[in-house]
Structures are given as structure tokens and as C-alpha cells.
Motif scaffolding. Structure first.
Motif, PDB file in Angstrom:
ATOM      1  N   TRP A  20      47.197  26.282  42.383  1.00  0.00           N
ATOM      2  CA  TRP A  20      47.196  26.280  40.929  1.00  0.00           C
ATOM      3  C   TRP A  20      45.930  26.912  40.365  1.00  0.00           C
ATOM      4  O   TRP A  20      45.967  27.599  39.350  1.00  0.00           O
ATOM      5  N   GLU A  21      44.778  26.691  41.008  1.00  0.00           N
ATOM      6  CA  GLU A  21      43.540  27.229  40.462  1.00  0.00           C
ATOM      7  C   GLU A  21      43.573  28.754  40.411  1.00  0.00           C
ATOM      8  O   GLU A  21      42.943  29.368  39.537  1.00  0.00           O
ATOM      9  N   ASN A  22      44.295  29.387  41.311  1.00  0.00           N
ATOM     10  CA  ASN A  22      44.406  30.844  41.274  1.00  0.00           C
ATOM     11  C   ASN A  22      45.421  31.301  40.228  1.00  0.00           C
ATOM     12  O   ASN A  22      45.248  32.347  39.597  1.00  0.00           O
ATOM     13  N   LYS A  57      56.622  42.871  49.185  1.00  0.00           N
ATOM     14  CA  LYS A  57      56.764  42.475  47.794  1.00  0.00           C
ATOM     15  C   LYS A  57      56.295  41.053  47.512  1.00  0.00           C
ATOM     16  O   LYS A  57      56.769  40.408  46.590  1.00  0.00           O
ATOM     17  N   SER A  58      55.364  40.541  48.280  1.00  0.00           N
ATOM     18  CA  SER A  58      54.825  39.214  48.003  1.00  0.00           C
ATOM     19  C   SER A  58      53.521  39.339  47.233  1.00  0.00           C
ATOM     20  O   SER A  58      52.960  40.413  47.106  1.00  0.00           O
ATOM     21  N   THR A  59      53.025  38.216  46.731  1.00  0.00           N
ATOM     22  CA  THR A  59      51.792  38.256  45.957  1.00  0.00           C
ATOM     23  C   THR A  59      50.593  38.377  46.869  1.00  0.00           C
ATOM     24  O   THR A  59      50.631  37.970  48.021  1.00  0.00           O
ATOM     25  N   PRO A  60      49.488  38.941  46.376  1.00  0.00           N
ATOM     26  CA  PRO A  60      48.323  39.166  47.230  1.00  0.00           C
ATOM     27  C   PRO A  60      47.636  37.866  47.568  1.00  0.00           C
ATOM     28  O   PRO A  60      47.702  36.897  46.828  1.00  0.00           O
ATOM     29  N   PRO A  61      46.951  37.843  48.712  1.00  0.00           N
ATOM     30  CA  PRO A  61      46.168  36.657  49.030  1.00  0.00           C
ATOM     31  C   PRO A  61      44.968  36.545  48.114  1.00  0.00           C
ATOM     32  O   PRO A  61      44.589  37.504  47.441  1.00  0.00           O
ATOM     33  N   THR A  62      44.362  35.377  48.104  1.00  0.00           N
ATOM     34  CA  THR A  62      43.143  35.219  47.328  1.00  0.00           C
ATOM     35  C   THR A  62      42.099  36.182  47.845  1.00  0.00           C
ATOM     36  O   THR A  62      41.809  36.187  49.034  1.00  0.00           O
TER      37      THR A  62
END
Length: 398
Positions: free
Chosen positions: A91-93, A360-365
Motif C-alpha cells: 500500500w505504501e507504494n 505487462k506487470s507493474t514494475p518492482p519497487t
């Protein structure tokens, strides 16, 4: 605030201000608040009916840098859309804590006609294959308002960064099965949750967000029309459209149930413009016919914006696997009207994006660059000096 504390804070603030002005030890990165109302992104702009062109090149600072490189490769064609993704792990990201947002905000504010597009997950653990039963429960919690505060913080963060007009691609590809924020397990709860998110973000002072409803092309796990949350909480109707089965030809991609034609018709029925946040090559390989037809379709539909996904296997500039499609893309977009003269010879990109969106996935932190020997912190000047100064992010370099 007690007088003693106020004087102490003022002294600390004065010291920090001296360091900021001197510049001997610090590199300044602006994360200023928009209290003065003078940021470019806050100023009223004339409506622009031309399609803004961009690409997903990398989620962070390298993506910002590559915008200029791609523009030169295209003979000076202006890229007006910067596209990034918030990580969906925690959630923080999702609240906007990753530092790369400041880089995109600075790029956006450098020109009045630029646009920043930010894909925003609706739930944490967004790619952890959460079961339908758990997704159903999470969507109902969201619909009840249990996650409102996360999105309020994101909205406040974007306003402070000076990008209150960000296009939010919220809960993208909700009609599929990839993401925890999918619609299928409970469409009614999903729609109610979307409404809460939009209402929460719109309640933040100074915001001018636009919300893009962007399913994947075709029916997928559920017809995307069953997920549409309503005209009052949607500004743009997008579609992610890659060259892949079950539609083997571009004509079928247009005519298939819930395909490109349905997007255009549905948007017209609801009085909304369209967009193409994600598109590109995929399982059909290097396909110049698809590339030509898709660019012609985009030109015909006059979307608000279009951003090709430019890494392998989808891309045409950072990916060397698609030379024929790359040639078509470059020919059709090279040197468009009002293109600026290239500031340097066009060059091929040196590498594919670091930490791209795998499949097509979201990038890592994002992690700190290995050669970055400094550290950064935010100085709350607005608390010490009031409205005369906004907050500043300072970085100590060794």
C-alpha cells in the motif's frame, strides 16, 4: 505551536535554507508544494484536440531520459506523454512513495502541453495470484471505504509534486485474471470501489485528475462493459490492445466481441474520448501489417493519448526483434507536423529498460542506483517559513 519551538524551527529552517542556496553540498530536486499556484501543471490550458504521443520506456528516471532519445530517433516528433506505473506490492507504494514520481513530475512541468499518465493499482499484492474468494472480500472492503486513505495520500502526493492533472489509469485490465484488482469475482463491488477511489482522490484540494477506464481488448474473463462504473467517475475510456490471439488478424481485433470497435462505439455512446495506454506487438511476432493498421486505427479514432509499450517483445525502438514493424512505426510517426529539429543525431537505444514491466506487470519497487553514493531527505520549509517556501528534497553527494 509554542514560541520556543517556533523559534527553534525557524533557526533550523534558516540553516537549511542557507545550505539550499549555497549549493556546495547539496543537489536540489524540487518536490515543492503547489501553494503558490504558479506551477505549469496548475495553469489553465487550451483544449488540445490532437492525439498526444508517447511510450512506456521505463518506470523511472531512465524512462524520462529516453523520451528525448526516442524523439530524436523519430526525427524530432514531439512526445507529449510520459507513462509510468506504481508498484502494486504494498500500500505504501500505491500511495506514491517511490522517488521516481519526482522525476516524472519535473518532466511534466517542463512544458505546458505535456501529459503524465500513471497506472495505479487498486489493491496491494496485485500480482500474487490471490484467489477469487479473497479478491471478492477485498473488493467489498474497498467498496466500504476501508482503503480510502491510501488513495487520499496518493492524490495529495501528486498535488504536492505539481502534477494535479495526472491521468490515472486505475485498475487497468480489470476484465482479465492477472491482477488482484480484477473485476470478475464481484463486478458490483468492483464498481462501487472504483467510485470510492475516484471520489476520494477528487476530494483533495487542487486536484485536476482524469480517470481512465482501460480494459484489455476482448472479452477475457468477463465482459468489460459489466465493470464500467459510470459516466460520473470516468473521464476516458481506454483499451490495452496487443497483437495476439484469439483474434489472429487486425480486422478481427476490431470486430471481435468487446474489441476495438466496441470500445469506439461504447465511448461514443457515453460521450467519452478514448485512449490506448498499452499497445504493441506480442504473440504474432514481428508483424508490420498490425503495426500499420493499428497506427491508422489510432489516427482515425483521435484518442486523447497513445503510448506503445516499448520493450521486448512488444516494442519497436528498444527491442531489436521487430525490425519490420520498427520500420513502419518510424516511417508513420517520423517528423510529424510541428516536430522539433533533433538536437543530436538519432541514435539507437543502448539497452532495454531496467526493471521493465515483465509480461505487462507493474514494475518492482525501484532500488537506488549502484553508483549513487548519496542520500536524500525532504526539508519541510513550508512548516518553518509558511507559504513563502515549498518543501524541498535535498540529496547529499559524496
Amino acid at each position: 505551536m509554542p514560541v520556543q519551538r517556533r523559534l527553534t524551527n525557524f533557526g533550523i529552517g534558516a540553516t537549511a535554507l542557507c545550505l539550499l542556496v549555497g549549493g556546495a553540498l547539496f543537489a536540489d530536486r524540487d518536490t515543492s508544494d503547489t501553494q503558490s499556484g504558479k506551477d505549469t501543471a496548475q495553469q489553465a490550458r487550451q483544449p488540445d484536440t490532437t492525439t498526444a504521443i508517447g511510450a512506456y520506456l521505463d518506470y523511472g528516471p531512465k524512462g524520462v531520459q529516453r523520451m528525448g532519445e526516442l524523439s530524436r530517433w523519430l526525427g524530432g516528433t514531439e512526445l507529449r506523454v510520459g507513462h509510468s506505473y506504481l508498484p502494486g506490492d504494498l500500500w505504501e507504494n500505491i500511495e506514491g512513495s517511490p522517488d521516481f514520481l519526482a522525476s516524472w513530475a519535473a518532466w511534466r512541468k517542463a512544458a505546458a502541453d505535456r501529459m503524465f499518465v500513471l497506472n495505479t493499482p487498486m489493491l496491494e499484492r496485485n500480482e500474487e495470484h490471490v484467489s477469487d474468494d479473497e479478491v471478492r472480500g477485498l473488493l467489498r472492503q474497498g467498496a466500504e471505504g476501508q482503503f480510502d486513505e491510501h488513495f487520499r495520500r496518493l492524490a495529495e502526493r501528486l498535488v504536492r509534486l505539481g502534477v494535479p492533472d495526472t491521468v490515472i489509469v486505475l485498475g487497468w485490465e480489470m476484465n482479465g485474471t492477472t491482477y488482484t484488482h480484477r473485476c470478475g469475482p464481484d463486478p458490483d463491488a468492483w464498481k462501487a470501489y472504483w467510485k470510492r477511489v475516484v471520489t476520494t482522490m477528487r476530494s483533495v484540494s487542487g486536484q485536476k485528475f482524469r480517470f481512465d477506464f482501460a480494459p484489455s481488448r476482448g472479452r477475457d474473463a468477463v465482459p468489460w462493459t459489466e465493470c464500467y462504473p459510470g459516466d460520473d467517475v470516468v473521464d476516458i475510456i481506454g483499451m490495452d490492445s496487443y497483437d495476439q490471439p484469439p483474434a489472429p488478424s487486425f480486422d478481427e481485433q476490431v470486430s471481435e466481441p468487446y474489441g476495438l470497435r466496441k470500445q469506439a462505439d461504447f465511448a461514443a455512446e457515453h460521450g467519452k474520448p478514448v485512449s490506448f495506454p498499452e499497445w504493441g506487438l506480442f504473440r504474432n511476432g514481428d508483424n508490420p501489417e498490425y503495426m500499420r493498421r493499428m497506427l491508422e486505427w489510432i489516427e482515425k479514432q483521435k484518442p486523447v493519448y497513445q503510448t506503445i509499450t516499448d520493450y521486448c517483445p512488444h516494442g519497436v525502438w528498444q527491442c531489436t526483434e521487430n525490425p519490420e514493424s520498427s520500420r513502419v512505426f518510424r516511417q508513420k510517426l517520423r517528423g510529424l507536423p510541428d516536430a522539433a529539429e533533433p538536437s543530436a543525431p538519432a541514435s539507437e537505444p543502448g539497452a532495454t529498460p531496467t526493471a521493465p514491466k515483465p509480461d505487462k506487470s507493474t514494475p518492482p519497487t525501484p532500488a537506488r542506483e549502484p553508483n549513487d553514493s548519496g542520500w536524500c531527505f525532504t526539508v519541510p520549509l513550508s512548516q518553518w517559513f509558511g507559504q513563502w517556501l515549498g518543501d524541498r528534497e535535498l540529496c547529499v553527494r559524496r
